[in-house]
Design a protein around this motif. Sequence first.
Motif, PDB file in Angstrom:
ATOM      1  N   VAL A 482       0.878  -1.172   0.000  1.00 49.28           N
ATOM      2  CA  VAL A 482       0.000   0.000   0.000  1.00 49.28           C
ATOM      3  C   VAL A 482       0.910   1.215   0.000  1.00 49.28           C
ATOM      4  CG1 VAL A 482      -1.787   1.245   1.243  1.00 49.28           C
ATOM      5  CG2 VAL A 482      -1.805  -1.261   1.206  1.00 49.28           C
ATOM      6  N   ASP A 484       0.494   4.401   0.277  1.00 48.44           N
ATOM      7  CA  ASP A 484       0.343   5.433   1.303  1.00 48.44           C
ATOM      8  C   ASP A 484      -0.787   5.069   2.267  1.00 48.44           C
ATOM      9  OD1 ASP A 484       0.107   7.651   2.853  1.00 48.44           O
ATOM     10  OD2 ASP A 484      -0.313   9.054   1.221  1.00 48.44           O
ATOM     11  N   PRO A 485      -0.466   4.329   3.346  1.00 44.33           N
ATOM     12  CA  PRO A 485      -1.507   3.876   4.283  1.00 44.33           C
ATOM     13  C   PRO A 485      -2.237   5.029   4.952  1.00 44.33           C
ATOM     14  CG  PRO A 485       0.596   2.775   4.706  1.00 44.33           C
ATOM     15  CD  PRO A 485       0.873   3.875   3.738  1.00 44.33           C
ATOM     16  N   ASN A 486      -1.648   6.231   4.893  1.00 51.68           N
ATOM     17  CA  ASN A 486      -2.319   7.416   5.430  1.00 51.68           C
ATOM     18  C   ASN A 486      -3.661   7.651   4.767  1.00 51.68           C
ATOM     19  OD1 ASN A 486      -1.616   9.135   7.472  1.00 51.68           O
ATOM     20  ND2 ASN A 486       0.308   9.667   6.438  1.00 51.68           N
ATOM     21  N   CYS A 488      -5.679   5.493   3.647  1.00 52.54           N
ATOM     22  CA  CYS A 488      -6.672   4.559   4.175  1.00 52.54           C
ATOM     23  C   CYS A 488      -7.308   5.123   5.442  1.00 52.54           C
ATOM     24  CB  CYS A 488      -6.040   3.216   4.509  1.00 52.54           C
ATOM     25  SG  CYS A 488      -4.958   2.585   3.219  1.00 52.54           S
ATOM     26  N   GLU A 489      -6.449   5.725   6.291  1.00 57.46           N
ATOM     27  CA  GLU A 489      -6.922   6.178   7.605  1.00 57.46           C
ATOM     28  C   GLU A 489      -7.723   7.460   7.515  1.00 57.46           C
ATOM     29  OE1 GLU A 489      -3.440   6.556  10.078  1.00 57.46           O
ATOM     30  OE2 GLU A 489      -2.767   4.524   9.574  1.00 57.46           O
ATOM     31  N   ASN A 498     -13.556   2.778   3.393  1.00 57.77           N
ATOM     32  CA  ASN A 498     -12.632   1.629   3.307  1.00 57.77           C
ATOM     33  C   ASN A 498     -13.235   0.413   2.593  1.00 57.77           C
ATOM     34  OD1 ASN A 498     -11.792   2.756   6.467  1.00 57.77           O
ATOM     35  ND2 ASN A 498     -10.326   2.833   4.795  1.00 57.77           N
ATOM     36  N   TYR A 509      -7.876  -7.326   4.229  1.00 54.66           N
ATOM     37  CA  TYR A 509      -7.819  -5.925   4.666  1.00 54.66           C
ATOM     38  C   TYR A 509      -8.745  -5.699   5.851  1.00 54.66           C
ATOM     39  CZ  TYR A 509      -5.413  -5.369   0.298  1.00 54.66           C
ATOM     40  OH  TYR A 509      -4.502  -5.499  -0.705  1.00 54.66           O
ATOM     41  N   ARG A 522      -6.286   2.153  11.814  1.00 52.59           N
ATOM     42  CA  ARG A 522      -5.192   1.955  10.863  1.00 52.59           C
ATOM     43  C   ARG A 522      -5.453   0.664  10.080  1.00 52.59           C
ATOM     44  NH1 ARG A 522      -1.813  -2.145  12.328  1.00 52.59           N
ATOM     45  NH2 ARG A 522      -2.250  -2.931  14.421  1.00 52.59           N
ATOM     46  N   LEU A 523      -4.785   0.559   8.944  1.00 49.24           N
ATOM     47  CA  LEU A 523      -4.987  -0.608   8.086  1.00 49.24           C
ATOM     48  C   LEU A 523      -4.104  -1.761   8.537  1.00 49.24           C
ATOM     49  CD1 LEU A 523      -6.174  -1.883   5.463  1.00 49.24           C
ATOM     50  CD2 LEU A 523      -4.158  -0.991   4.285  1.00 49.24           C
ATOM     51  N   GLN A 524      -4.708  -2.905   8.719  1.00 45.93           N
ATOM     52  CA  GLN A 524      -3.938  -4.122   9.000  1.00 45.93           C
ATOM     53  C   GLN A 524      -4.097  -5.051   7.799  1.00 45.93           C
ATOM     54  OE1 GLN A 524      -4.150  -6.047  12.971  1.00 45.93           O
ATOM     55  NE2 GLN A 524      -5.006  -7.788  11.882  1.00 45.93           N
ATOM     56  N   ILE A 525      -2.973  -5.573   7.303  1.00 47.06           N
ATOM     57  CA  ILE A 525      -3.023  -6.430   6.119  1.00 47.06           C
ATOM     58  C   ILE A 525      -2.759  -7.874   6.528  1.00 47.06           C
ATOM     59  CG2 ILE A 525      -2.010  -6.894   3.847  1.00 47.06           C
ATOM     60  CD1 ILE A 525      -1.287  -3.963   3.672  1.00 47.06           C
TER      61      ILE A 525
END
Lengths: 561, 259
Positions: A482, A484-486, A488-489, A498, A509, A522-525
Amino acid sequence: MAERDVLETDVLVVGGGPAGLAAAIRFKDLLDAHNAKNGGSKLEASVMVVEKAAEFGAHNLSGAVLDPVSLQELCPDFDAKNAPVSTRVTGDRVYFLTENRSFRLPIVPPPLQNHGNRIISLNQLVKWLAGEAEKRGIDLLAGFPGAEVLYEGDRVVGVRTGDKGIDKHGNKKGNFEAGVDVRAKITILAEGARGSLTKSLVPRLGLDKGRHPQVYSIGIKELWEVPKGTLPRGEVIHTAGFPLEEDTFGGGFIYGFTDTLVSIGLVVGLDYKDPLLDPHGLFQRMKQHPLVKPLLEKGTMVRYGARTIGEGGWYSIPRPYADGVMLIGEAAGYLNPARLKGVHLALKTGMQAAETALEALIADDTSAAKLKAFDDRVRSSYVKDELWKTRNFHAAFKNGLWFALPQLGLQEITGGHGLEDPLEPSAGYAEMQTLARYWGGGLGKDSFERPKADGKLTFDRLTDVYNSGTKHDEDQPAHLHVADPNICETRCKEEFGNPCERFCPAAVYEMVPKGDDPKQERLQINFSNCVHCKTCDVMDPYQIITWVTPEGGGGPRYDDL
Amino acid sequence: MKIIVCVKQVPDTETRIRINPEGNGIVDQDVNWVVSPYDEFAIEEALRIKEAKGGEVVLVSLGPDRAQTALRNGLAMGADSAVHLKDAAFDAADTMGVAKALAAAIKGIGGADLVLTGQQGVGGDHSQVPGLLAGLLDLPQVTMAIKIELGEGKATVTREIEGASEVWETALPAVISAQKGLNEPRYASLKGIMAAKKKAIDVKDAAALGLAAADLAPLTTVASLELPPARPAVRMIDGDPETQARELLRLLHEEAKVI
């Protein structure tokens, strides 16, 4: 660091599905025939197939109804050799479903007529093809993903396989094994829909210039063991309508695969508009429909899988050749969306690439100019014939099912032209609308609630993932990047809620609490759940997710799917 | 140095096991067969010893045709040659029959300086074959090895015991069985796999090993086989931390009765 091994081969096939194995088998057969004829000037040529799955067939999933036309050409005695394609289609039914009712179409639309076809498990067929390839002495290497294309200038000179033995922090483990540079005179990419190498190669070499973007669907499938007599072996049922809204492309399939096995699935266009849409959840609802439920309720779900399908058709296929490389099967987009079939075109284009490869090696010329012969073969064969007639099929659905139907009728009469030709589709992810636009104000991601699965007829994602046999070594870097995980948040949560949590059919996801503030996520993969369907790579509205190959051997382990 | 490694092909631990209708075995269909993980440690150790001291690594496996895949895996990792013990007469053999066949094969190839095995075969989990093999070959044995150091005609072996480890010294040749922790097995490299295709596998049946049906008659049989009971669903406890803690305490006390 140890020197990276280099292996040389004449023809390298990346991806051991129907297209790749057909290419390898055809190449070897033609080579042997050529050498038998030209006793004096034999051509020594090697062909190698690399495959990311732990064994051939383990990542192959399809409905599937096979048109045996090209299998007949590849292995004329396939029935005598016990190819696992023995279930002949005995009946075709098409229904339009509303929430509680079903309406059978009085006639089956011509593209869906399956007389003479076979109901198959693609994963069984691929295992059989691998056996045929092995008998011919072809080098089959399972557990070795193509991780990177090797170039010299704009010429493709092979593929680097993935490293093994890297831990989750990116450090080398004690058993680190560097990927190998497999250098080939001709590389044939046969990765299937949304191949990770094909995805980077096509724009780099400008092969998509003047072509439409590819559009995809996601196909979700379960295999059910049912009491004998529930659905006749050979029966083919297709559905439109429920559980999909009319603005969403797709439909259901139910096949009597054997006397006691039913293949059932739902295909959902990955150009849907509703950001809260949940393809896996819709599939669960489909099974609760009064037409479907009686077929399953006395049975047991035994297998699960999901895969994206390239549905764009003729106009979305990139130029399928360049210096030293050809693209075949679904990696290029050879799939007939109206007939819901790609396996026969995968086999055929694999064979056509093999014929071209042998000619090129004999002439010692593997330039784009020479490999153009592959495209010529495609264009003068039934591959183009059938794709040309359906060239505007998917694009006709742009304004929903009700607008599509009259257009499809007109296309059928005009050989594919319809009202407007070409109809240009948009890239699917761009069709997804924001929560605010689709639902008006007030709705957020929390407004979405999935009905609870009963564990008998309907399942949650994790139960289904378990039934896909998916496994990855947990101690490796996530293979879903990902950028830019920012986003996602912040933006994605606000704008789209999301959608990755819903479009991923394998619960990869997950937005989880971040720190103490319950509003912060936050995103957890959960990458080890990944069934390699590539939906995230296709549908993420910001196009910041990139699917790369994990350590070789990881992924689903499909049986009979 | 000649090292013989005994290799068993077993169902992948991820396989969903189905019991056969007779209730005394598993259904072979749709099973993904792999080298028993403990045997992989044994193969890796043999390769490391060979790399350090020179010599050869010979694999021996007993099983149906598919066992050749396991041998090919070991050859791809770097073993030099392989012997496949295949005979319909082996089908009914128990651990004693298997050990007799392995012992005969090892004698048949002139014995070894070191025999390595896994400490158990995943699946059957008997842990009997290494001991039986040592007995039949009349060799000393060290089990559960997590470290092996070779000296002149002897080996110093660290073995795992409950909560600790102990160090043994043994004369060679010996039978040493590998426990998890001995090493991290290597991946078969692409070149190794290509090379393994060209290595020969020597196939031997019971007669070639000098074994008659009576030698292989099982001393033990599986009376019945059952799957473990399904695990009950996870129960989630709702509420604020204090309520959750109280409820958890109550459940542990009243329902699970563990405190």
